[in-house]
Design a protein around this motif. Structure first.
Motif, PDB file in Angstrom:
ATOM      1  N   PHE A  16      39.221  50.714  46.387  1.00 39.78           N
ATOM      2  CA  PHE A  16      37.899  50.499  45.807  1.00 39.78           C
ATOM      3  C   PHE A  16      37.102  51.788  45.843  1.00 39.78           C
ATOM      4  O   PHE A  16      37.328  52.649  46.712  1.00 39.78           O
TER       5      PHE A  16
ATOM      6  N   TYR B 132      35.316  44.608  41.302  1.00 40.36           N
ATOM      7  CA  TYR B 132      34.406  45.147  42.325  1.00 40.36           C
ATOM      8  C   TYR B 132      33.665  46.380  41.812  1.00 40.36           C
ATOM      9  O   TYR B 132      32.432  46.466  41.930  1.00 40.36           O
TER      10      TYR B 132
ATOM     11  N   GLN C 211      29.611  46.748  41.179  1.00 37.76           N
ATOM     12  CA  GLN C 211      28.796  47.744  41.857  1.00 37.76           C
ATOM     13  C   GLN C 211      28.046  48.610  40.844  1.00 37.76           C
ATOM     14  O   GLN C 211      26.875  48.926  41.037  1.00 37.76           O
TER      15      GLN C 211
ATOM     16  N   PRO D  87      33.925  44.104  49.568  1.00 37.52           N
ATOM     17  CA  PRO D  87      34.995  43.274  48.984  1.00 37.52           C
ATOM     18  C   PRO D  87      35.836  42.620  50.073  1.00 37.52           C
ATOM     19  O   PRO D  87      36.167  43.246  51.086  1.00 37.52           O
TER      20      PRO D  87
ATOM     21  N   ILE E 292      32.618  39.386  46.823  1.00 35.63           N
ATOM     22  CA  ILE E 292      31.852  40.628  46.958  1.00 35.63           C
ATOM     23  C   ILE E 292      30.555  40.210  47.621  1.00 35.63           C
ATOM     24  O   ILE E 292      29.718  39.554  47.010  1.00 35.63           O
TER      25      ILE E 292
END
Length: 944
Positions: free
Chosen positions: A740, A801, A805, A838, A882
């Motif tokens: 991520f 994810y 964000q 996450p 999340i």
């Protein structure tokens, strides 16, 4: 690999936390890091930015603090030394070596011999002529072998010629304080290198009452000693809780002529004591914080210590910290903000424990002053407090109207030709426009909505679990009492559904019956045009249940005002509607299946899942809950031949199992005396909305603090041959490939309900939202892994994810000018610090593996049953969230969960128990019982 331990404190700082910077001397190189670390002591490992005061010092100034220099100390560290230091630092943080300490405790007996061999190999390296970086790495790894370690091993390493090796030894000694004699560390106080002496003093702080207090105090008072060594001596005295040093700390803090490093350490040490030993303590800390001429790091340390010593907090302390929120120094502002958050958390916990009304008075005052920082979870718990003043304060705070978010400084452009449903000429020709009295609408059939959902919260009967317990079990509230707070929660879920889906299906009667929704399209509302945009572009899609058109007269008019406003909306333009007539038996059949035959087959598992999901003490025993669920299932099965519609069966079940006599579900008058009434209500509501979502071929969005759809265990009903099969090994291999983008904390909107429909329109028009919604669509399609394989899982998780964000960043950017326009002392009304984290949950027959990605790496935890159930093909489910760590209270409602996949474990090569035990051997973590006690079950909101 990192392993989570929820019982441990955040990693303690050490005097030596270097970064490579060849331009500094040894002294300045270390001092800058120590100055950062001193503030790190109070924040639990979250360093604030390097403070302006630290930047003002140059190399010559640092030479004053070193005291007499040896030739070695006066040399700048070369590149090789810095490489050693960097390896040492990473090793200590766990970046290079797995934590094998837990493996010794939980590994089977036959593996201990291999651990012993590894330990002996490390010992050989520490005494060898290998490069220093290898000796450092070996010494740091020895910290993982406490049961094997002997003092002689560390004593020999302590005389190593490389000072960085000696530092590594002392750090290992700190980790092994329970296994080694304190004299070993105390001997390092005579080392020629001041940085080693400083590390030794720091290490002694880990030995508690075994530490040589008098020796440490002598160092703290020694004016000939290096300032940084004295700094850590003061820190150690505070950490060891040497209350006799209180006057020493106060004298140093109160003397402006004393070195600023020592004043900072003294301010920090006062907080580490954990209690106020002198009436001057809080006064001097408040003075240091407010003194504009004081060094910034001293003021930051004072703020952190005020937080540690304010239980209960004095009003003067809260005022001083609130004033510091307006300081021109960002680091001081952050320290004050952090301190107020700590105090707010302490206040919530303290009130919950207190029983004497008199002792609660200062806490109530603090509660009211810190209302923006007290989480709603805490306030809900306080509603049932025995002290009436506390419960009333919590009630008033929960039901108080929200302050409006500052208005945008620009006009939103409504692009009516940008249709979510592509309601263009070709769709109109295919479906055919139908006419209302003075407008048109486009009829859609189930399956025509792209990435659509229904939200369970958009219902008159939805109540969060925590409140439902107060209403139906404790009976200290009624639904009407708390209706103002429920309206806030409904608004949150309304906005959430508009942001996480392309389309949202809403029952027609709800559109004009719920004030939370119809307030936006009342005549004169500033949000009316935004609502029309959402309606005309197919974002909001009314569901017609037996109505022939969206303007058809309703048999039940719950709001004349709302209905009148809706009729005007219908006259002003067209919309898309989806029809779900009562004659459609599919939702009724699904509803009966879920709480009929499916429940009879899985009663025990459903009851277990319900109780696991609860946050409060259960009022119904497991046996009684199972019995009640069976009664519910049998009642539904007996109604198979009846000619009831879905709504009629829903209402019948409510009257029989939930409501008081002669009332209906809309009145929300519940009979808490009926066995397991509040659990049965949750099951009926969940199954009802799941059946409608299935009939519309849409997703179901269950709110937070609500049973998720997975509780129903419906994937267990189909025979294993028709289910998707996975092996745990293949699944974990795929997951471990996930990477991520940087996981970071930032300021985010505290609640989605603060967004207006205009904000929603602007967000949905952004490129970031479009990318995010595409990622969600791809992720939710991965339920058919049998055809696509597991290769699609990792990139889908990463993309979802990262795109979420980026969407949050875009929302922050969009709202930034409104945040800066807010009063700094009241910004917590709308914004909070949050780390979007996450997490993947893999449930194999009731045994759960949680995989969480954090700033420190990937963490593994086990929860649920100790091993999978004994089915030949155990059910396997995967969900991705999340959100917040499961052991923390919620700070924002931006979290979102995705119910990814239901299947069966592939047991062709090895059975479920063998696969699970192999998995546990790979990830050495805490026992499941400890994880359950830490609250590792936190669900929703969930898109299923």
């Amino acid at each position: 690999m990192n392993h989570e331990n929820n019982n441990s404190n955040p990693q303690q700082p050490t005097p030596y936390q270097p970064t490579i910077n060849e331009g500094k001397t040894d002294a300045s190189y270390t001092t800058d890091n120590e100055r950062e670390t001193s503030s790190d002591m109070q924040t639990g490992g979250q360093k604030p930015s390097q403070h302006s005061a630290a930047k003002e010092h140059n190399t010559e100034e640092y030479s004053y603090y070193e005291g007499p220099k040896t030739g070695a100390d006066n040399m700048a560290p070369d590149t090789e030394d810095n490489a050693y230091a960097n390896a040492n630092t990473q090793e200590r943080r766990g970046d290079l070596t797995p934590n094998l300490l837990a493996s010794v405790a939980y590994a089977p007996p036959e593996s201990k011999s291999s651990l012993k061999k590894r330990y002996q190999a490390l010992v050989a390296i520490t005494h060898s002529s290998k490069p220093a970086q290898e000796r450092i790495a070996a010494i740091r790894e020895l910290a993982n072998y406490g049961q094997f370690i002997t003092p002689n091993v560390l004593m020999l390493a302590m005389i190593d010629q490389d000072k960085f090796v000696r530092i590594a030894v002392l750090e290992t000694c700190a980790d092994l304080a329970l296994h080694i004699p304190v004299k070993l560390v105390e001997s390092a106080l005579a080392d020629s290198a001041w940085i080693v002496r400083a590390t030794a003093v720091w290490a002694l702080s880990h030995f508690g009452n075994q530490a040589p207090l008098q020796h440490i105090a002598t160092i703290a008072d020694d004016t000939n000693e290096s300032i940084l060594v004295r700094f850590w001596a003061l820190y150690a005295l505070g950490k060891i809780h040497d209350v006799k040093s209180t006057n020493r700390f106060l004298a140093i803090l109160n003397n402006s002529k004393t070195d600023e490093h020592l004043r900072e350490a003294s301010a920090t040490a006062l907080g580490l004591l954990g209690s106020v030993e002198s009436p001057l303590t809080l006064q001097l800390l408040r003075h240091a914080l407010a003194n504009e001429e004081e060094n910034a790091l001293v003021r930051i340390a004072a703020a952190h210590s005020l937080a540690q010593l304010s239980n209960p907090p004095e009003e003067e302390t809260l005022q001083a910290l609130t004033k510091a929120l307006r300081n021109k120094d960002e680091d001081i502002r952050e320290a004050a903000d952090h301190a107020l958050n700590i105090i707010a958390e302490q206040v919530g916990k303290s009130i919950d424990k207190q029983s004497k009304p008199q002792s609660n008075r200062p806490l109530i005052t603090a509660l009211l002053l810190l209302h923006d920082r007290i989480s709603e979870d805490v306030l809900i718990k306080l509603l049932s407090h025995t002290d009436r003043a506390i419960s009333k304060a919590a009630f008033d705070m929960l039901t108080a109207p929200d302050d409006p978010l500052p208005a945008p400084d620009h006009t939103v452009a409504y692009l009516y030709n940008r249709s979510t449903l592509s309601i263009q000429d070709e769709r109109e020709k295919a479906c055919g426009l139908q006419h209302m009295a003075e407008g048109t609408f486009i009829p859609l059939t189930p399956g025509k909505l792209k990435s659509a959902s229904i939200s369970q919260a958009l219902d008159d009967g939805w109540i969060p679990r925590s409140l439902l317990t107060l209403i139906m079990v404790e009976r200290s509230l009624t639904a009407d009492d708390i209706s103002a707070y429920l309206a806030k929660q409904l608004r949150t879920e309304y906005i959430r559904s508009l942001l996480h889906n392309r389309s949202v299906a809403i029952t027609l009667t709800l559109l004009y019956s719920s004030p939370v929704i119809y307030q936006d399209f009342l005549e004169g509302s500033s949000q009316r045009e935004a609502f029309q945009w959402l309606l005309k572009t197919g974002v909001i899609v009314p569901v017609l249940i037996d109505e022939t058109a969206p303007d058809a007269p309703s048999q039940v008019v719950r709001s004349v005002v709302g209905l009148s406003a809706w009729e005007r909306i219908c006259r002003e333009g067209r919309m898309a509607c989806i029809s779900l007539p009562k004659t459609n038996t599919k939702p009724l059949q699904t509803f009966k299946q879920l709480i009929g035959n499916n429940m009879l087959q899985n009663t025990h598992l459903i009851a277990e899942q319900i109780q696991t999901a609860q946050k409060t003490q259960e009022s119904t025993s497991s046996t009684n809950l199972e019995l009640s669920l069976r009664k519910l299932a049998n009642f539904v099965m007996a109604a198979e031949q009846d000619t009831l519609t879905l709504e009629e069966l829903y209402e019948t079940l409510y009257k029989h199992f939930i409501l008081v006599e002669d009332s209906n579900s809309r009145e929300r008058i519940y009979d808490g005396k009926k066995e397991a009434a509040h659990e049965i209500k949750q099951v009926i509501d969940l199954a009802y909305h799941a059946s409608i979502a299935d009939a519309l071929q849409s997703h179901l969005l269950t709110p937070g603090d609500t049973l998720p759809r997975t509780v129903l265990q419906e994937w267990r009903t189909p025979p294993p041959a028709t289910s998707t099969h996975f092996s745990l090994e293949a699944l974990i291999t795929t997951i471990e490939s996930c990477h991520f983008d940087t996981i970071r904390s930032d300021w985010y909107l505290k609640s989605l309900r603060f967004l207006s429909l205009q904000d929603v329109v602007e967000i949905r028009a952004s490129r970031e939202w479009d990318i995010y919604i595409q990622s969600v669509e791809a992720l939710m399609k991965n339920k058919s892994f049998a055809q696509r394989g597991l290769d699609a899982l990792a990139p889908s998780l990463e993309h979802t994810y990262n795109s979420y964000q980026h969407l949050l960043d875009e929302i922050n950017s969009m709202l930034e000018h409104r945040r800066t326009a807010s009063n700094p002392s009241s910004q917590h009304t709308f914004w909070t610090k949050w780390t979007p984290t996450p997490e993947l949950q893999i449930n194999v027959g009731g045994a759960i593996l949680l995989i969480r990605w954090t700033q420190d790496g990937m963490l593994y935890s086990f929860a649920g049953n100790s091993s999978p159930d004994k089915d030949h093909y155990p059910a396997l489910t995967i969900s991705f969230s999340i959100g917040e760590h499961r052991h923390t209270t919620a700070s924002t409602d931006l979290s979102i969960n995705f119910d990814l996949c239901h299947g069966r474990l592939d047991t062709k090569t090895s059975d479920a128990y063998q696969q699970w035990e192999k998995l546990k051997m790979k990830f050495h973590t805490q026992p499941p019982s400890q994880l359950r006690q830490q609250g590792f079950v936190k669900t929703g909101p969930t898109l299923s």
